[in-house]
Design an enzyme around this catalytic site. Sequence first.
Site, mmCIF file in Angstrom:
data_model
loop_
_atom_site.group_PDB
_atom_site.id
_atom_site.type_symbol
_atom_site.label_atom_id
_atom_site.label_comp_id
_atom_site.label_asym_id
_atom_site.label_seq_id
_atom_site.Cartn_x
_atom_site.Cartn_y
_atom_site.Cartn_z
ATOM 1 N N HIS A 66 0.834 -1.206 0.000
ATOM 2 C CA HIS A 66 0.000 0.000 0.000
ATOM 3 C C HIS A 66 0.867 1.253 0.000
ATOM 4 C CE1 HIS A 66 -4.199 -1.490 1.227
ATOM 5 N NE2 HIS A 66 -3.557 -2.444 0.594
ATOM 6 N N PRO B 15 -5.445 -0.724 18.502
ATOM 7 C CA PRO B 15 -5.035 -1.066 17.131
ATOM 8 C C PRO B 15 -5.102 0.074 16.117
ATOM 9 C CG PRO B 15 -7.108 -2.158 17.731
ATOM 10 C CD PRO B 15 -6.627 -1.474 18.948
ATOM 11 N N TYR C 233 -9.449 5.280 7.208
ATOM 12 C CA TYR C 233 -9.699 5.628 8.606
ATOM 13 C C TYR C 233 -10.733 6.747 8.594
ATOM 14 C CZ TYR C 233 -5.553 2.972 10.023
ATOM 15 O OH TYR C 233 -4.659 1.961 10.258
#
Length: 404
Positions: free
Chosen positions: A72, A293, A201
Site C-alpha cells: 500500500h 489497534p 480511517y
Amino acid sequence: MRTTVGIIGAGPAGLLLARLLHRTGIDCVVLESRTRAYVERRQRAGMLEQGTVDVLRACGAGARLDTEGLVHQGIELRFERERHHIDFPGLTGGRTVTIYAQTEIVKDLVALQLDHGPPLLFEAEAIAVESPGSASHAVRFVRGGREQVLACDWVVGCDGGHGVARAAFPAGTGRTYAHEYPYSWLGILADVPPSCEELVYARGAGGFALHSMRSPSVSRLYLQVPNGTEAGDWPDERVWDELASRFAVEGDWRLERGPVTDKSVTPMRSWVHEPMRHGRLFLAGDAAHIVPPTGAKGLNLAVSDVQLLARGFAALHRRGSTELLDRYSELALERVWQATRFSYDMTRMLHAQPDGDAFDLRMQLARLRRITASRSAAAELAANYTGLPLPDDVAGPPSPPGDQ
Ligand code: RFL
Ligand code: PHB
C-alpha cells in the site's frame, strides 16, 4: 529438558525470535499453551511496516508474503464526507506498508519451525518462571496433564497480554503504566472484495470506522462500539448499515457487502510494563505492552522487540558481549513509547468521545484538517505509521550470511 533460550508463546514474537535465534546457531524451545490450529486461526493484525516485511523476508519467511502481500502506498482519511489521501512514499522518501494477515505470518513461521527448526511444543502451558533473577532458570509447564520443567539460561516471555512471564517479576521490580479508552472495536471479516484500494480511517458522525482487507476477495472492517458491547448485539445488517453511514462521502462511493465469516469485539487499552527485563527474564511483544489497534503498531512492535533481542543474543553468542542484552529494555522502550504515543493520538483524533461535546469534535476536525493541509503534519503521520527506525547503534553492520 534443557535449552539456552526458553521462549513462552508462539505468537508472532515467540515464533520470529525462535527463527532468528535458530539462524544464528542458538538453541531454543518454544512452549505454546494453545493448539496449532488455534494460533493459526486467531484473527488479529493485518498491517505490516516496511521493517517488519524486511525482517520476515531476510529470515526466510517472505515467500508467500512476497506473492500474496498487498503493498500500500498510503491510507485514506475520511471526515465530514470528504476523502483525503496520505501519500506515504512521497512523504517518507519511498516507504510503503503491506497488508498480510497475522494468521498467515504465524502459519509461515510455524511451518518453517516444524521443518527442522527448534522444538515448538503446542498445548504446553507455562505455569511459572522460577528464579528469574538468578543464573539457573526454569519454566514449569503442563503438557498432556503432566507437569514438566524446561531448564534454560534465559527466558523470553512472548506470552501476550495475559501470560505468566510478567507475573514472575518480583514485587517492586516493575511498574505498569496504563490507560483505558471508553470504547471498543467490533471487527468483521467478510467474503467481499475491498470497496477501496486503500485502508480508510473514517471519523464519521456516529464515530470511528476502519476499512481494511485481507486479500482481493476478503475485507476486514472495524466499527467503534461502546464498551461492554457483545458481538451478538450486532446482527450483520446492522453492522453494514452503520459502516456505510460512517464511511459515507459526497460523490459515488459504495461500501460493498458480503457474507460475514468472523465477528468479535476488542477493548481498547494502552499499557507499558517497565522495565522489559528482570535478571535473565525478558518480555517481548504484547507481554510487555499493549496499544490500541488504531495505529496498527502491536505486531510491528513485537517484531522490533525480538529483532533487538536476537541481536543481543547474537552478540553474546559470537563475542561473549552482554552489552546489547543489557540495553534491551532501554532501547526497546524508546520505540515502544513512541508507538504508544502515536496509537493514543490516532485513537483520540478519530473516535467519538462518549462524553465529548461540540468543542471536542471541533478539536478532532482541526487536527484532521491540519494533517490534510500541511505537508509537515502529514509527513509526521506517515513517518510514524510506516515505522520509526530501530536505534542506529543496534541496526549495526549487515549481518553475516545465516544470520537474520
Ligand atoms: P500474541 O499474538 O498474543 O501471542 C502470545 C502467545 O502466547 C501464548 N501464551 C502462552 N503459551 C504458553 N504458556 C502460557 N502460559 C501462555 N500464555 C499465553 C498465547 O496462546 C499466544 O499464542 O502476542 P505477540 O506474539 O506479542 O504478538 C502481538 C500481536 O498479536 C498483537 O500486538 C497484534 O495482533 C496487534 N494488532 C495489530 N498489530 C499491528 O502491528 N498491525 C495491525 O494491523 C494490528 N491490528 C491488532 C490489530 C490486534 C487486534 N486485536 C484483536 C487485539 C487488530 C486487532 C483487532
Ligand atoms: C487490520 O487490517 O486488521 C488493521 C489494519 C490497520 C489497523 C488495525 C487493523 O490500524
